[in-house]
Design an enzyme around this catalytic site. Structure first.
Site, short mmCIF file in Angstrom:
data_model
loop_
_atom_site.label_atom_id
_atom_site.label_comp_id
_atom_site.label_asym_id
_atom_site.label_seq_id
_atom_site.Cartn_x
_atom_site.Cartn_y
_atom_site.Cartn_z
N ASN A 17 43.54 48.65 -19.49
CA ASN A 17 43.49 49.92 -18.78
C ASN A 17 44.89 50.51 -18.79
OD1 ASN A 17 43.30 51.98 -16.91
ND2 ASN A 17 42.90 50.65 -15.15
N LYS A 19 45.85 53.30 -17.76
CA LYS A 19 46.11 54.20 -16.62
C LYS A 19 46.79 55.47 -17.12
CE LYS A 19 46.15 50.17 -13.70
NZ LYS A 19 46.62 49.51 -12.48
N HIS A 102 37.61 52.29 -10.02
CA HIS A 102 38.88 51.56 -9.93
C HIS A 102 39.48 51.80 -8.55
CE1 HIS A 102 43.02 50.37 -10.59
NE2 HIS A 102 42.59 49.68 -11.64
N GLU A 104 42.33 52.44 -7.64
CA GLU A 104 43.26 53.59 -7.56
C GLU A 104 42.48 54.88 -7.39
OE1 GLU A 104 45.48 52.63 -11.09
OE2 GLU A 104 46.36 50.93 -10.04
N GLU A 172 38.81 43.05 -8.88
CA GLU A 172 40.24 43.34 -8.84
C GLU A 172 40.72 43.42 -7.39
OE1 GLU A 172 41.58 45.33 -12.74
OE2 GLU A 172 40.99 46.91 -11.36
N GLY A 178 49.14 45.35 -10.12
CA GLY A 178 50.49 45.83 -10.34
C GLY A 178 51.54 45.18 -9.46
N SER A 217 47.26 41.86 -12.16
CA SER A 217 48.43 41.09 -12.59
C SER A 217 48.10 39.98 -13.59
CB SER A 217 49.20 40.52 -11.39
OG SER A 217 49.74 41.58 -10.62
P1 PGA Z 1 47.61 45.26 -13.52
O1 PGA Z 1 46.39 46.32 -13.29
O2 PGA Z 1 47.18 44.35 -14.61
O3 PGA Z 1 48.78 46.11 -13.88
O4 PGA Z 1 47.77 44.54 -12.21
C1 PGA Z 1 45.06 45.92 -13.40
C2 PGA Z 1 44.15 47.09 -13.16
O5 PGA Z 1 44.44 47.91 -12.29
O6 PGA Z 1 43.11 47.22 -13.83
#
Ligand code: PGA
Length: 255
Positions: A17, A19, A102, A104, A172, A178, A217
Site C-alpha cells: 500500500n 498510500k 483502511h 487512515e 491492521e 507506521g 509495521s
Molecule cells: P506500515 O502500514 O506497513 O507502514 O505500518 C501498513 C498499512 O497501513 O497498510
C-alpha cells in the site's frame, strides 16, 4: 528458516500500500520488484496499490507477477462526487483489487462500517477483489476490547454475499501502522483465529478459504515470523513496500 505450516491450501497475498507516496520516478521500483519476482518466484501473489495517478502508468509497464490495486473507491459508479474515483474507473486503469476501510480512511474521513460495506459492494460490482481492513486502536487494546472491535468491524463492513475470490481481510492494529511496533505472535494468532472463526460462521467454506492478511509495521526483519502464524495468509505492507529492496526482503518469507 522455519517451515511454513499455516493454512497450506490458501495462496498467500503480499500487497503493498503506497498510500500518498509515489510519482513517476518511483516506477523503477516496481520494475525492479517484478524482475526479482520473476527470478525468485515467490509462493505468494504480489500486488502493489499505488496512488491512482500511477495506476495506468504501472499497468502500461505490463509487468508479470505484480498485480495492481487501488487504495479506496467511491460506492457509486459515476456522478457528482468531486475528487472521488469509482471502482469501475480503477478497474479500467488496471486495478484487480481495491483496499477499503483502511484505518487512515476510517480516521481521516470518518468512514463507518456501513460506508465501507457500500464500497466493498462497489468493488464486487466492478468484478474486483476487496481488501477490507479492520483493527483496534491502542486504547481499545488496552481496554481488552480487541476481539469485540474487530469482529464488529468485520460484521458491519462485509456484505451478505462474499466469496474467497473477491474478499480478503487485512488485520491492521491501528497502533502498529507506521509506528515500528508490532503485536506479539500470540496476539496476532489470537485475532486471526477469531477472524477465521467469524468468517467460517458467516460464509462456510468460502470463509475458510478467505485470505486474512496481517498489516502494521511489516518489514524484512519480522516478516518471516509473522507469516508463519496460523491463519496469517500474507501481508498488507505500507512503508516497506515503497522500495523493491525492502519489499523483496519481506517476500523472502515466500521464496
Ligand atoms: P506500515 O502500514 O506497513 O507502514 O505500518 C501498513 C498499512 O497501513 O497498510
Amino acid at each position: 528458516m522455519a517451515k511454513r505450516q499455516s493454512t497450506p491450501k490458501i495462496k498467500a497475498l503480499v500487497a503493498g500500500n503506497w498510500k500518498m507516496n509515489g510519482i513517476g520516478k518511483q516506477l523503477g521500483e516496481v520494475r525492479k520488484l517484478a524482475s526479482a519476482i520473476n527470478r525468485k518466484k515467490p509462493n505468494a501473489d504480489v500486488m502493489i496499490c499505488p496512488p491512482a495517478t500511477l495506476l495506468t502508468r504501472m499497468a502500461a509497464l505490463k509487468l508479470k507477477g505484480v498485480a495492481l490495486g487501488g487504495q479506496d473507491c467511491h460506492a457509486d459508479i459515476e456522478g457528482a462526487h468531486t475528487g472521488d474515483i469509482s471502482a469501475e474507473m480503477l478497474k479500467e486503469a488496471g486495478a484487480k483489487a481495491v483496499i477499503v476501510g483502511h484505518s487512515e480512511r476510517r480516521a481521516d474521513y470518518g468512514e463507518s462500517d456501513k460506508a465501507v460495506r457500500a464500497k466493498v459492494e462497489a468493488v464486487h460490482r466492478a468484478g474486483m477483489m476487496a481488501i477490507i481492513c479492520v483493527g483496534e486502536s491502542l486504547k481499545q487494546r488496552r481496554a481488552g476490547e480487541t476481539l469485540k472491535i474487530v469482529k464488529a468491524q468485520l460484521r458491519g463492513s462485509l456484505p451478505a454475499v462474499c466469496i474467497a475470490k473477491n474478499t480478503v481481510i487485512a488485520y491492521e492494529p491501528v497502533w502498529a501502522i507506521g509506528s515500528g511496533l508490532t503485536p506479539t505472535i500470540a496476539q496476532v494468532e489470537e485475532v486471526h483465529s477469531a477472524l477465521r472463526s467469524a468468517l467460517v460462521r458467516r460464509f462456510d467454506d468460502e470463509g475458510a478459504k478467505m485470505r486474512i492478511l496481517y498489516g502494521g509495521s511489516v518489514k524484512p526483519a519480522n516478516a518471516n515470523e509473522l507469516m508463519l502464524v496460523p491463519n496469517v495468509n500474507g501481508a498488507l505492507v505500507g512503508g516497506a513496500s515503497l522500495t523493491a529492496k525492502d519489499f523483496c526482503g519481506i517476500l523472502e518469507a515466500y521464496f
